[in-house]
Motif scaffolding. Structure first.
Motif, PDB file in Angstrom:
ATOM      1  N   GLY A 327      26.162   0.543 -45.518  1.00 41.38           N
ATOM      2  CA  GLY A 327      25.777  -0.216 -46.678  1.00 41.38           C
ATOM      3  C   GLY A 327      26.685  -1.469 -45.872  1.00 41.38           C
ATOM      4  N   HIS A 328      25.331  -2.846 -46.440  1.00 44.67           N
ATOM      5  CA  HIS A 328      24.790  -3.857 -45.460  1.00 44.67           C
ATOM      6  C   HIS A 328      26.028  -4.833 -45.463  1.00 44.67           C
ATOM      7  N   PHE A 329      26.597  -4.878 -46.681  1.00 39.04           N
ATOM      8  CA  PHE A 329      27.576  -6.054 -45.694  1.00 39.04           C
ATOM      9  C   PHE A 329      29.267  -5.579 -45.093  1.00 39.04           C
ATOM     10  N   GLU A 330      29.528  -3.876 -45.243  1.00 37.84           N
ATOM     11  CA  GLU A 330      30.443  -2.956 -44.714  1.00 37.84           C
ATOM     12  C   GLU A 330      29.818  -2.989 -42.667  1.00 37.84           C
ATOM     13  N   SER A 331      28.052  -3.204 -42.517  1.00 41.53           N
ATOM     14  CA  SER A 331      27.815  -3.355 -40.813  1.00 41.53           C
ATOM     15  C   SER A 331      27.959  -4.625 -40.654  1.00 41.53           C
ATOM     16  N   GLU A 332      27.592  -5.130 -41.189  1.00 35.12           N
ATOM     17  CA  GLU A 332      27.899  -7.020 -40.866  1.00 35.12           C
ATOM     18  C   GLU A 332      29.163  -7.363 -41.284  1.00 35.12           C
ATOM     19  N   GLN A 333      30.535  -7.082 -41.477  1.00 32.27           N
ATOM     20  CA  GLN A 333      31.533  -8.385 -41.876  1.00 32.27           C
ATOM     21  C   GLN A 333      32.455  -8.854 -40.983  1.00 32.27           C
ATOM     22  N   PHE A 334      32.126  -7.488 -39.753  1.00 31.57           N
ATOM     23  CA  PHE A 334      33.116  -8.547 -37.869  1.00 31.57           C
ATOM     24  C   PHE A 334      31.844  -9.748 -37.940  1.00 31.57           C
ATOM     25  N   THR A 335      30.782 -10.062 -38.442  1.00 32.75           N
ATOM     26  CA  THR A 335      30.246 -11.422 -38.145  1.00 32.75           C
ATOM     27  C   THR A 335      31.126 -12.498 -38.115  1.00 32.75           C
ATOM     28  N   GLN A 336      31.651 -12.457 -38.967  1.00 29.43           N
ATOM     29  CA  GLN A 336      32.517 -13.778 -39.686  1.00 29.43           C
ATOM     30  C   GLN A 336      33.927 -13.890 -38.405  1.00 29.43           C
ATOM     31  N   GLU A 337      34.790 -12.751 -37.997  1.00 25.99           N
ATOM     32  CA  GLU A 337      35.443 -12.745 -36.974  1.00 25.99           C
ATOM     33  C   GLU A 337      34.591 -13.446 -36.231  1.00 25.99           C
ATOM     34  N   LEU A 338      33.492 -12.767 -35.628  1.00 20.42           N
ATOM     35  CA  LEU A 338      32.607 -13.388 -34.133  1.00 20.42           C
ATOM     36  C   LEU A 338      32.674 -14.605 -34.111  1.00 20.42           C
ATOM     37  N   LEU A 339      31.703 -14.836 -35.033  1.00 20.07           N
ATOM     38  CA  LEU A 339      31.983 -16.261 -35.600  1.00 20.07           C
ATOM     39  C   LEU A 339      33.066 -17.266 -35.273  1.00 20.07           C
ATOM     40  N   TYR A 340      33.828 -17.023 -36.037  1.00 22.06           N
ATOM     41  CA  TYR A 340      35.408 -16.976 -35.462  1.00 22.06           C
ATOM     42  C   TYR A 340      35.759 -17.998 -34.380  1.00 22.06           C
ATOM     43  N   ASP A 341      36.230 -17.059 -33.682  1.00 17.76           N
ATOM     44  CA  ASP A 341      35.886 -16.702 -32.523  1.00 17.76           C
ATOM     45  C   ASP A 341      35.245 -17.485 -31.243  1.00 17.76           C
ATOM     46  N   ILE A 342      34.238 -17.313 -32.028  1.00 18.66           N
ATOM     47  CA  ILE A 342      33.173 -18.095 -30.647  1.00 18.66           C
ATOM     48  C   ILE A 342      33.722 -19.474 -30.931  1.00 18.66           C
ATOM     49  N   ILE A 343      33.403 -20.501 -31.727  1.00 18.98           N
ATOM     50  CA  ILE A 343      33.566 -21.248 -32.443  1.00 18.98           C
ATOM     51  C   ILE A 343      35.045 -21.531 -31.526  1.00 18.98           C
ATOM     52  N   THR A 344      36.281 -21.386 -31.846  1.00 20.07           N
ATOM     53  CA  THR A 344      37.507 -21.639 -31.795  1.00 20.07           C
ATOM     54  C   THR A 344      37.977 -21.684 -30.460  1.00 20.07           C
ATOM     55  N   LYS A 345      37.099 -20.959 -29.492  1.00 18.65           N
ATOM     56  CA  LYS A 345      36.731 -20.775 -28.073  1.00 18.65           C
ATOM     57  C   LYS A 345      36.396 -21.798 -27.906  1.00 18.65           C
ATOM     58  N   LYS A 346      34.888 -22.559 -28.084  1.00 18.99           N
ATOM     59  CA  LYS A 346      34.327 -23.406 -27.586  1.00 18.99           C
ATOM     60  C   LYS A 346      35.389 -24.906 -28.033  1.00 18.99           C
ATOM     61  N   PHE A 347      36.242 -25.111 -29.471  1.00 18.61           N
ATOM     62  CA  PHE A 347      36.536 -26.084 -30.545  1.00 18.61           C
ATOM     63  C   PHE A 347      37.328 -25.520 -30.224  1.00 18.61           C
ATOM     64  N   PRO A 348      39.125 -25.522 -29.505  1.00 22.43           N
ATOM     65  CA  PRO A 348      39.842 -24.840 -29.604  1.00 22.43           C
ATOM     66  C   PRO A 348      41.063 -26.272 -30.624  1.00 22.43           C
ATOM     67  N   ASN A 349      40.970 -26.694 -30.581  1.00 19.59           N
ATOM     68  CA  ASN A 349      41.733 -28.167 -31.764  1.00 19.59           C
ATOM     69  C   ASN A 349      40.844 -28.039 -32.945  1.00 19.59           C
ATOM     70  N   PHE A 350      40.145 -27.972 -33.440  1.00 23.17           N
ATOM     71  CA  PHE A 350      38.860 -28.137 -34.285  1.00 23.17           C
ATOM     72  C   PHE A 350      39.538 -27.900 -35.299  1.00 23.17           C
ATOM     73  N   ALA A 351      39.724 -27.096 -36.389  1.00 23.75           N
ATOM     74  CA  ALA A 351      39.595 -26.495 -37.930  1.00 23.75           C
ATOM     75  C   ALA A 351      38.570 -25.783 -38.204  1.00 23.75           C
ATOM     76  N   THR A 352      38.840 -24.188 -38.003  1.00 22.14           N
ATOM     77  CA  THR A 352      38.001 -23.825 -38.282  1.00 22.14           C
ATOM     78  C   THR A 352      38.616 -21.847 -38.631  1.00 22.14           C
ATOM     79  N   LEU A 353      38.079 -21.959 -40.489  1.00 23.12           N
ATOM     80  CA  LEU A 353      38.624 -21.263 -41.126  1.00 23.12           C
ATOM     81  C   LEU A 353      37.621 -20.353 -41.679  1.00 23.12           C
ATOM     82  N   THR A 354      37.802 -19.219 -42.099  1.00 20.08           N
ATOM     83  CA  THR A 354      37.077 -18.076 -42.668  1.00 20.08           C
ATOM     84  C   THR A 354      37.188 -17.999 -43.850  1.00 20.08           C
TER      85      THR A 354
END
Length: 366
Positions: A327-354
């Protein structure tokens, strides 16, 4: 911090030049120079997601899938695409998509899937061509180290996964005669001169070319810099579609299907006939990956995990590999987690939500 700061960082990791020709990644709505309040991450950008951004005080939505794929000629709210864009504009919310460019880099969507499945010795399934160039530049001996280092600092000279600062250097001499109006760093106007020079050759991604040229002009002493930019056919081993890897231990096919269902939290898996052998090597591609079936077979994969297979396309397995459509959504669902980790690692003091919204348009009855 400006929206542009977040975007620039994401595009250093997944340059827009790496998106497919049909795609529309990048800033779709909004002013990149506006201050960013909070970031909301989602797989899809929908009306509900934009409303969630409004409710939570986010003025930047970063989604994997672009809300706009084709040009919009009218904005009268007749469909969900127009309504989403109108709502974002009305509430001054920027919409940014990072799609096939994130699919096509190591550390992107397919790396996340492969890692979720515990695959080892991961590699790009099908490397991209026509994304590399070679720069050849001629530098006086006195400035060779400075110019070469400037090119490296700008991102040139990376070869494969484990080598950087790679260059080839050849000694020679250059001849020139400055004409009237010139302000030569070396030599005199009207007099032919010869200077001992080094020919420096470096490989680089086309996406960094502008940055590379700026670095070259800044470090090079000549008023007129002599250089060549050459297209090369080499594959970029760290850029391309899909991912291939090995399971820590081979599994029976039914055990692997159960493992796949558990790891990806699936309702159902559509698959071709099982082949009665152990599963040790697995190819993956998030989203519509049917175009990679040939590469999956050539890689020696026992299973090809992807999505969006049509009925007749399943026949293409031809008893050589098992196709597993999750399934399309199911195969890519962890992209949200990936982007969250990428952004919070670079900008740790910034508000990032999923997002808390399930944007999967497909529901299952069981």
């Amino acid at each position: 911090m400006r929206i542009k700061d977040v975007i620039d960082y994401l595009e250093r990791l997944a340059p827009l030049d790496l998106q497919e020709s049909y795609d529309n990644a990048g800033l779709i709505v909004g002013d990149a120079n506006k201050e960013v309040t909070k970031v909301l991450i989602s797989l899809d950008c929908t009306e509900a997601v934009v409303q969630e951004a409004i409710d939570k005080g986010c003025n930047l939505v970063i989604s994997h899938h672009p809300i706009v794929f084709k040009g919009l000629k009218k904005f009268n709210g007749k469909n969900y695409v127009e309504r989403t864009v109108i709502k974002a504009i009305e509430h001054k919310i920027a919409l940014y998509a990072i799609h096939t460019n994130l699919d096509n880099v190591t550390g992107g969507v397919n790396t996340k899937i492969a890692t979720t499945l515990g695959l080892e010795n991961q590699a790009i399934l099908e490397s991209k061509t026509n994304v590399l160039r070679k720069m050849v530049v001629f530098v006086p001996r006195s400035h060779v180290e400075d110019v070469r280092q400037a090119l490296f600092d700008a991102g040139a000279g990376k070869v494969g996964k484990y080598y950087d600062q790679c260059s080839f250097n050849t000694a020679g001499y250059g001849s020139f005669r400055p004409l009237a109006g010139a302000d030569p760093a070396i030599g005199e106007v009207g007099v032919q001169d010869r200077v001992e020079e080094t020919r420096i050759e470096v490989i680089y991604l086309k996406s960094i070319e502008r940055k590379l040229l700026l670095a070259l002009y800044d470090a090079h002493p000549y008023e007129e810099v002599a250089y060549d930019l050459i297209d090369i056919a080499n594959n970029a081993s760290e850029i391309g579609a899909g991912m291939i890897g090995n399971l820590p231990e081979p599994m029976d096919e039914m055990d692997f299907l159960a493992y796949l269902k558990e790891k990806l939290g699936l309702h159902v898996i559509r698959h071709t006939a099982l082949l009665g052998k152990k599963v040790g090597r697995v190819a993956v591609c998030g989203g519509s990956g049917g175009f990679l079936l040939g590469a999956a077979k050539r890689s020696g994969a026992d299973f090809f995990v992807t999505a969006d297979y049509k009925y007749h396309e399943f026949f293409d397995a031809e008893g050589e590999i098992v196709i597993a459509d999750t399934g399309h959504f199911e195969s890519e669902q962890f992209t949200q987690e990936l982007l969250y980790d990428i952004i919070t690692k670079k900008f740790p003091n910034f508000a990032t939500l999923t997002t808390e919204i399930d944007t999967n348009p497909i529901k299952y009855y069981s």
